[in-house]
Design an enzyme around this catalytic site. Structure first.
Site, short mmCIF file in Angstrom:
data_model
loop_
_atom_site.label_atom_id
_atom_site.label_comp_id
_atom_site.label_asym_id
_atom_site.label_seq_id
_atom_site.Cartn_x
_atom_site.Cartn_y
_atom_site.Cartn_z
N ARG A 194 0.85 -1.18 0.00
CA ARG A 194 0.00 0.00 0.00
C ARG A 194 0.89 1.24 0.00
O ARG A 194 1.63 1.47 0.95
CB ARG A 194 -0.89 -0.02 1.24
CG ARG A 194 -1.75 1.22 1.43
CD ARG A 194 -2.68 1.07 2.64
NE ARG A 194 -3.46 2.28 2.81
CZ ARG A 194 -3.18 3.25 3.69
NH1 ARG A 194 -2.16 3.14 4.52
NH2 ARG A 194 -3.94 4.32 3.76
N HIS A 201 -2.54 10.97 0.32
CA HIS A 201 -2.07 10.79 1.69
C HIS A 201 -1.38 12.10 2.09
O HIS A 201 -0.20 12.15 2.37
CB HIS A 201 -1.13 9.58 1.77
CG HIS A 201 -0.92 9.03 3.16
ND1 HIS A 201 -1.04 7.69 3.46
CD2 HIS A 201 -0.60 9.63 4.31
CE1 HIS A 201 -0.78 7.49 4.74
NE2 HIS A 201 -0.51 8.66 5.30
N GLU A 225 -7.27 8.71 5.67
CA GLU A 225 -7.57 9.43 6.90
C GLU A 225 -8.00 10.87 6.69
O GLU A 225 -7.31 11.81 7.11
CB GLU A 225 -6.36 9.38 7.85
CG GLU A 225 -5.93 7.98 8.22
CD GLU A 225 -4.89 7.96 9.34
OE1 GLU A 225 -4.30 9.00 9.65
OE2 GLU A 225 -4.68 6.87 9.91
N ASN A 239 -7.60 2.19 9.66
CA ASN A 239 -6.31 2.38 10.34
C ASN A 239 -6.56 2.41 11.83
O ASN A 239 -7.41 3.17 12.31
CB ASN A 239 -5.64 3.69 9.92
CG ASN A 239 -5.19 3.67 8.47
OD1 ASN A 239 -5.28 2.64 7.79
ND2 ASN A 239 -4.69 4.80 8.00
N TYR A 274 -4.64 2.36 15.77
CA TYR A 274 -3.45 2.42 16.61
C TYR A 274 -3.75 2.28 18.09
O TYR A 274 -3.01 1.63 18.82
CB TYR A 274 -2.68 3.73 16.35
CG TYR A 274 -2.03 3.75 14.99
CD1 TYR A 274 -0.76 3.23 14.80
CD2 TYR A 274 -2.70 4.25 13.88
CE1 TYR A 274 -0.16 3.21 13.55
CE2 TYR A 274 -2.10 4.24 12.61
CZ TYR A 274 -0.84 3.72 12.46
OH TYR A 274 -0.25 3.70 11.23
C1 GBH Z 1 -1.37 7.39 10.39
O1 GBH Z 1 -2.01 8.42 11.03
C2 GBH Z 1 -0.93 7.92 9.09
O2 GBH Z 1 -1.77 7.47 8.05
C3 GBH Z 1 0.51 7.64 8.78
O3 GBH Z 1 0.91 8.45 7.73
C4 GBH Z 1 1.31 7.84 10.02
O4 GBH Z 1 2.68 7.76 9.76
C5 GBH Z 1 0.92 6.80 11.00
O5 GBH Z 1 -0.44 6.83 11.23
C6 GBH Z 1 1.63 6.90 12.33
O6 GBH Z 1 1.34 8.10 12.97
O7 GBH Z 1 -6.10 9.71 20.03
O8 GBH Z 1 -4.91 8.04 21.25
O9 GBH Z 1 -5.97 7.50 19.14
C7 GBH Z 1 -2.27 8.19 12.37
C8 GBH Z 1 -3.41 9.08 12.81
C9 GBH Z 1 -4.65 10.00 14.51
C10 GBH Z 1 -3.38 8.07 14.98
C11 GBH Z 1 -4.68 10.36 15.92
C12 GBH Z 1 -3.34 8.40 16.42
C13 GBH Z 1 -4.08 9.88 18.05
C14 GBH Z 1 -3.82 8.91 19.15
N1 GBH Z 1 -3.45 9.28 14.20
N2 GBH Z 1 -4.41 9.26 16.81
S1 GBH Z 1 -5.28 8.50 19.96
#
Ligand code: GBH
Length: 469
Positions: free
Chosen positions: A83, A127, A172, A295, A297
């Site tokens: 991707r 992106h 995103e 996505n 995390y």
């Molecule tokens: C992605 O964004 C991106 O697509 C990528 O480019 C980037 O490198 C990768 O993640 C790593 O950062 O509020 O506790 O959930 C991530 C988008 C949005 C993920 C906000 C984390 C905040 C933490 N982020 N979120 S939390």
């Protein structure tokens, strides 16, 4: 089945896709080569104080020059799919009008190189690297940006739509709209809550129009998708509802149901009357997709803010100095410190949140196949004396999230694939090169690549379909 998501020996269904992900500005470098125009991330990263250490994507992983050996690396890791994203300013340097053939040629070579190695190309159109010219004309809060995006999509469909396996319109849009135009921690760094909602709508419109344009011009039989970062908020119900509205349903409702939800309109009424939504827009946005990219995390814990104590803000972003990532709810909801272990981003590690998200999506959109298009973690890893990178924490993170994904499939979720973020350590937006997400280490002095233990582990998974010991 263990309750802590550490099982190994679990087998994924035949046909399940294992891949890795990157994004153009984060890996390519070659910012001024072969006719590429400037993007908002060039401008932003060159503005003092915006990115950690003054880092920029000028060189990044130099993937623009090293793409062929990087493809060999992907093949060596046994990846079934890759991707990547396409830099709009390489294709149409000023956003509208003249097409830059050298830019098309780069991605055409990349796609052919993937196919030659048996790796399916999953291409994202956007992106975050908007041509600067389009920002100068108003950016995503301006409706014309959605018009320009449809033109760009037609160019790509005609150039690559005979070979790309999966088209993804946007990565995103939450980040683009709210971090870019509300909170200001991402390019173009504007802090205009009302404009951030207009941006969200024009991103939705751009998504729907791009799907129509890609379908009209692609001569192969690609699949169509979009990737969203969806939030798993926990805590007080009314706070959770608000975050779900402005964080998730603002995209999923128009894209997958053809509506904006009444509660979202009500929550944001002090900022906008939503008059930027015109007759016919929702029908244009509501186009079928083959797979919804997710996505994931970490999670959030939220409650309503009473207003009589300093508001806590721990939503995973740098302090915003007045910007808001949650238009309409920023002064209503507070984000509480998250329990449990955290990654180097200070995001909590919560594989159960992934399972919860997949269950929620199955319940809301039972017919919609899903794909995890990003999951991964930054840790403080280093090269050890034996030359290896022994990133046991990342292996553990990946194992636990893949175990959660496996359990979701057992529970009946139609989950088609998993892409680890990221193939390479790369330019981590506002954090520059300080945060490393790769399963392959990059030495940014000499561009050496070293497969981390997590990369070897992922190879075991990708080549067998079984979560390794
Ligand atoms: C992605 O964004 C991106 O697509 C990528 O480019 C980037 O490198 C990768 O993640 C790593 O950062 O509020 O506790 O959930 C991530 C988008 C949005 C993920 C906000 C984390 C905040 C933490 N982020 N979120 S939390």
């Amino acid at each position: 089945r263990s309750a802590d998501f550490r099982d190994s020996g679990l087998r994924f269904p035949t046909g399940f896709t294992f891949g890795s992900a990157t994004a153009s500005y984060q890996v390519e470098g070659a910012a001024n080569e072969d006719g590429r125009g400037p993007s908002i991330w060039d401008t932003f990263s060159r503005t003092p104080g915006k990115v950690w250490n003054g880092d920029t994507g000028d060189v990044a992983c130099d993937h623009y020059h090293r793409w062929e050996s990087d493809l060999d690396l992907m093949a060596d890791l046994g990846l079934g799919a890759y991707r990547f994203s396409i830099a709009w300013p390489r294709i149409i340097p000023t956003g509208r009008g003249a097409v830059n053939q050298a830019g098309i040629d780069f991605y055409s070579r990349l796609v052919d190189g993937l196919l030659a190695r048996g790796i399916r190309p999953v291409a994202t159109l956007y992106h975050w690297d908007l041509p600067q010219t389009l920002e100068d004309a108003g950016g995503w809060p301006a409706r014309e940006t959605a018009d320009a995006f449809a033109e760009y999509a037609s160019v790509l469909g005609a150039a690559l739509g005979d070979r790309v396996h999966t088209w993804t319109t946007l990565n995103e849009p939450w980040c683009t709209a709210y971090l870019g135009y509300g909170q200001g921690g991402h390019a173009p760094g504007r802090r205009e809550p009302a404009a951030s909602l207009a941006a969200a709508h024009h991103l939705n419109l751009a998504h729907g129009r791009a799907l129509q344009a890609l379908r009209a011009t692609s001569t192969g039989s690609p699949e169509y998708s979009v990737t969203l970062n969806l939030h798993v908020a926990r805590g007080e119900a009314e706070a959770v509802r608000r975050i779900d509205a402005v964080g998730n349903r603002v995209f999923t409702s128009p894209m997958l149901r053809g509506v904006y939800d009444d509660d979202l309109i009500a929550d944001t009424a002090a900022l906008t009357d939503w008059s930027f939504v015109r007759d016919g827009d929702l029908a244009e946005i509501h186009q079928p997709i083959d797979v919804l990219g997710v996505n994931y995390y970490s999670t959030n814990t939220v409650r309503l803010w009473s207003g009589d104590a300093p508001r806590q803000s721990n939503d995973g972003h740098k302090p915003a100095d007045g910007g808001t990532a949650w238009p309409g709810s920023d002064d209503v909801v507070e984000f509480l410190p998250q329990p449990g272990p955290h990654t180097a981003m200070d995001w909590n590690i919560a594989p159960d949140g992934l399972l919860e998200l997949l269950h929620t999506l199955r319940d809301r959109f039972p017919e919609q196949p899903l794909m995890i298009t990003e999951n991964g973690a930054a840790f403080e890893d280093a090269v050890s004396g034996d030359g290896g990178v022994h990133d046991a924490e990342r292996v553990d993170y990946l194992r636990r999230h893949l175990t959660a994904a496996h359990r979701a499939i057992e529970d009946g979720v139609d989950l088609r694939g998993y892409f680890v973020w990221s193939l390479l350590d790369n330019f981590e937006w506002g954090y520059g090169y300080a945060k490393r997400f790769g399963v392959v280490r990059v030495d940014f002095d000499d561009q050496t690549r070293t497969v981390k233990d997590s990369g070897h582990w992922f190879r075991g998974l990708a080549t067998t379909g079984v979560i390794p010991e």
